[in-house]
Design an enzyme around this catalytic site. Structure first.
Site, PDB file in Angstrom:
ATOM      1  N   GLN A  55      14.892  11.012 -33.961  1.00 35.79           N
ATOM      2  CA  GLN A  55      15.880  10.060 -34.491  1.00 35.79           C
ATOM      3  C   GLN A  55      16.272  10.457 -35.923  1.00 35.79           C
ATOM      4  O   GLN A  55      15.406  10.641 -36.776  1.00 35.79           O
ATOM      5  CB  GLN A  55      15.276   8.641 -34.461  1.00 35.79           C
ATOM      6  CG  GLN A  55      16.222   7.548 -34.874  1.00 35.79           C
ATOM      7  CD  GLN A  55      17.371   7.348 -33.878  1.00 35.79           C
ATOM      8  OE1 GLN A  55      17.175   7.391 -32.660  1.00 35.79           O
ATOM      9  NE2 GLN A  55      18.569   7.136 -34.392  1.00 35.79           N
TER      10      GLN A  55
ATOM     11  N   ASP B 205      19.777  15.581 -27.217  1.00 34.02           N
ATOM     12  CA  ASP B 205      20.835  15.213 -28.164  1.00 34.02           C
ATOM     13  C   ASP B 205      21.893  16.308 -28.267  1.00 34.02           C
ATOM     14  O   ASP B 205      22.969  16.077 -28.830  1.00 34.02           O
ATOM     15  CB  ASP B 205      20.235  14.986 -29.564  1.00 34.02           C
ATOM     16  CG  ASP B 205      20.112  13.507 -29.908  1.00 34.02           C
ATOM     17  OD1 ASP B 205      20.761  12.689 -29.228  1.00 34.02           O
ATOM     18  OD2 ASP B 205      19.371  13.193 -30.855  1.00 34.02           O
TER      19      ASP B 205
ATOM     20  N   LYS C  19      16.679   2.529 -26.844  1.00 29.85           N
ATOM     21  CA  LYS C  19      16.605   3.735 -26.018  1.00 29.85           C
ATOM     22  C   LYS C  19      15.384   3.666 -25.108  1.00 29.85           C
ATOM     23  O   LYS C  19      15.459   3.986 -23.918  1.00 29.85           O
ATOM     24  CB  LYS C  19      16.526   4.990 -26.910  1.00 29.85           C
ATOM     25  CG  LYS C  19      17.849   5.345 -27.560  1.00 29.85           C
ATOM     26  CD  LYS C  19      17.704   6.433 -28.607  1.00 29.85           C
ATOM     27  CE  LYS C  19      19.043   6.636 -29.333  1.00 29.85           C
ATOM     28  NZ  LYS C  19      18.942   7.496 -30.509  1.00 29.85           N
TER      29      LYS C  19
END
Ligand code: NDP
Length: 300
Positions: A98, A121, A54
């Site tokens: 994460q 997200d 990422k």
């Protein structure tokens, strides 16, 4: 019939290219450089690889990557403090924690602490609720990527029968809400669904997010339908000793029946990071009161 292959890898590369152009214009015209903060707690090897990828792709499109790698013993209070700092940092427009987090940290409290307009997200309850209400929201990256591939393949989805296999909060449920918003007639199936093959057999669009290798066979699929395979499973060949990645769909069988199909790897996977970058671009624009659609993302 032999299905056409939906090339997510190429589509995602085109998206990143387009985002890089948008980022460069944003810098030139408004002096804004989008910044993405990624927080990782602990030493999970798979998570470390995801975070590294990422960060690399964030930099490749001209954004700034802020990586916060905290030790396994980090307390919930310390993590919440870091999130508050990032929430208030004007250089960090997107914030991603994460998952999974270590067991002693309550995931829900952490996700809820993220500022909804930085929640790239799309997991914050405010974004989940807005999506369910059919309003503009930060949308989870994997289902967003699936939707983009479907629209690219089919154009309008209105009136199509769709089945989403899997009901997780990160893939199945948001996928179903996105398809509803596109005016599909949506069925959501899961481990307790009866007559699953019959449900699969009658739909125009099948999106599978289960995580069971090659579960969906050729006779499950309606001829000519579009099949999107989100599943990622690593299987081991005991003869060669090598591992490989497969999806939920038995590709060799289903590709003889479906009209179009995503491969694994090279289908949905690359779209997830491209959509994360699109969400970050969008967050950085919207935080500054600008419209945040990139060339390849539709109005959401
Ligand atoms: P979850 O484990 O959270 O959800 C799996 C879903 O599948 C559940 O709803 C479960 O039902 C359902 N299910 C399990 N077994 C069956 C069965 N035999 N028949 C019907 N339904 C079943 O997984 P995720 O949603 O997080 O991920 C799904 C897959 O997608 C995984 O392989 C994951 O690795 C992959 N993935 C890929 C991404 C990408 O970028 N390509 C991103 C995210 C995930 P129930 O609710 O009843 O338990």
């Amino acid at each position: 019939m032999v299905a056409s292959v939906i090339d997510g890898k190429a589509f995602a590369a085109g998206m990143r290219n387009s985002i890089a152009g948008d980022v460069s214009r944003l810098k030139e015209q408004h002096g804004i450089t989008p910044g993405l903060a990624v927080v990782l707690v602990g030493q999970d090897p798979a998570s470390e690889i995801y975070v590294r990828n990422k960060a690399r792709m964030t930099r490749e499109v001209g954004m700034v990557s802020f990586r916060h790698h905290l030790p396994q013993h980090t307390t919930q209070k310390e993590l919440l403090q870091l999130i508050e700092n990032i929430n208030n940092d004007p250089l960090m427009h997107g914030l991603l924690v994460q998952l999974p987090l270590p067991a002693h940290i309550d995931e829900e409290s952490i996700i809820t602490a993220i500022r909804p307009d930085k929640d790239v997200d799309g997991f914050h309850p405010s974004n989940v609720g807005r999506l369910a209400m059919g309003k503009s929201a930060m949308v989870p990256c994997t289902p967003l990527g699936c939707l983009m591939l479907l629209k690219d393949e089919l154009g309008s989805l209105a009136g199509k029968n769709a089945l989403v296999l899997g009901r997780s909060n990160i893939v199945g449920k948001p996928m179903a809400n996105l398809l509803l918003r596109e005016h599909c007639t949506v069925t959501v199936a899961h481990s307790r669904t009866r007559d699953l093959i019959e449900h699969c057999n009658r739909v125009d669009i099948l999106v599978s997010a289960v995580g069971r290798p090659s579960m969906i066979k050729g006779n499950w699929v309606r001829p000519g339908s579009v099949v999107i395979d989100v599943g990622i499973s690593r299987i081991h060949n005991s003869k060669t000793g090598k591992g490989r990645i497969v999806g939920d769909v038995d590709y060799s069988e289903v590709s003889q029946v479906a009209g179009a199909i995503t491969p694994v790897p090279g289908g949905v996977g690359p779209m997830t990071i491209a959509c994360l970058l699109a969400n970050t671009y969008r967050a950085s624009c919207q935080i500054h009161g600008l419209k945040g659609e990139t060339g390849t993302t539709q109005e959401l």
